[in-house]
Design an enzyme around this catalytic site. Structure first.
Site: not given
Ligand code: HSE
Length: 336
Positions: A96, A151, A205, A219, A223, A314
């Site tokens: 999700t 990650v 995406g 983000d 990670k 991706g």
């Molecule tokens: N939005 C994240 C990125 C997706 O661009 O790295 C992968 O975790």
């Protein structure tokens, strides 16, 4: 192996399409022939104890928006928690959308599965909010919690780090967000404005549903927390990270750095402190990867620097990380 899939967005569908496409290869190479016995999306579930026909599921999802619209096996009112508790299965695959404020709904799904002695594979970065507790819950219930896709997506950075255990990781630096790296690369190489580059990344995406997760560095920070906990045994949370993103980076800053032989990158680092901020990285540094690529450099006490790089975002790449984790669970089961 019987699988419950919760979440049927880009990653969930990519996972299913990889299972479908490489079915013969998985059976032939690994003797791996999983059955997806339940899939849950926002509007309900689809169940089949002998294993769902995945091409049919993908067609229903595409045409009717929800898997629960399947006339024969669809169960419109069934919730994810009911499925996780009541459907007989070995593994929950939880994909999700990440929510780093509350961790929900992933946190409840994962806990319910672990309490019901189901292994969990997740690409959901919400686990960063409570990783040590979740790992403890998994160990207590004698099941595994795998999250290698959180990650680096297709790039197995957590798996590599585990193999470095004979040495000591002193510090770590990484380009961990594909979207911001895509934007910064497009700004440098195409002299493209920030907004246009972000739109492209969203179309491809990579970006999160809420792109501020990417561009404001959250983000990357999430990670970093997962890496610090699981690789460097640092008991840290998001609150321990000093975070800044790329919104303030101007095209002229990028071009000026480029002329001096540097690229501007959003780098997450773990030393004494955990920091996410833009850095000027020399173009010949292995960390200076382009586009959606991610890279992580581990600095080891004995072996020096080791860098891994690869596609860090991706749908298909992340889908492949789920299969990698499922295969590991299966191998461990065979060894036990
Ligand atoms: N939005 C994240 C990125 C997706 O661009 O790295 C992968 O975790």
């Amino acid at each position: 192996m019987r699988i419950i899939l919760v979440g049927c967005g880009v990653v969930g569908r990519s996972f299913l399409s990889l299972l479908l496409k490489n079915k013969d290869y998985f059976v032939h190479s690994y003797g791996f022939n999983p059955r997806v016995v339940a899939i849950v999306d926002r509007d309900g579930a689809i169940l089949h104890s002998r294993g769902l026909d995945l091409s049919r599921v993908l067609k229903v999802k595409e045409e009717r928006r929800t898997v629960s619209a399947d006339p024969e096996y669809g169960r419109p009112n069934l919730s994810a928690l009911e499925v996780i508790r009541d459907v007989e299965a070995d593994v929950l695959v939880e994909v999700t959308p990440t929510n780093v404020k509350t961790g929900e709904p992933a946190m409840s799904h994962i806990k319910e599965a672990l309490k019901n002695k189901k292994h969990v594979v997740t690409t959901n970065k919400s686990i960063a909010l409570a990783l040590p507790a979740l790992l403890e819950l998994a160990a207590y219930n004698g099941v595994q919690l795998k999250f290698s896709g959180t990650v680096g997506a297709g790039m197995p950075v957590l798996d590599l780090a585990r193999r470095l255990s004979g040495d000591r990781i002193i510090s770590m630096r990484g380009v961990l967000n594909g979207t911001t790296n895509y934007i910064l690369t497009a700004m440098e190489e195409k002299r493209m404005p920030f907004d246009e580059a972000l739109k492209e990344a969203q179309k491809l995406g990579f970006a999160e549903a809420d792109p501020s997760m990417d561009v404001d560095g959250i983000d990357t920070a999430v990670k970093l927390v997962i890496l610090a906990n699981s690789v460097m045994k640092r008991s840290v949370t998001l609150e321990d990270v000093s975070i800044s993103g790329i919104r303030g980076v101007r095209l002229e800053d990028v071009m000026e750095a480029s002329e001096k032989g540097f690229s501007i990158k959003l780098v997450g680092s773990v030393n004494k402190e955990l920091v996410v901020k833009v850095n000027e990285v020399p173009k010949d540094d292995p960390l200076c990867v382009k586009g959606v690529l991610n890279a992580v450099t581990f600095s080891l006490e004995v072996a020096g620097d080791i860098t891994i790089s690869g596609k860090g975002a991706g749908g298909l790449e992340t889908g492949s990380s789920i299969i990698r984790d499922l295969l590991e669970i299966r191998q461990a089961g065979l060894r036990a």
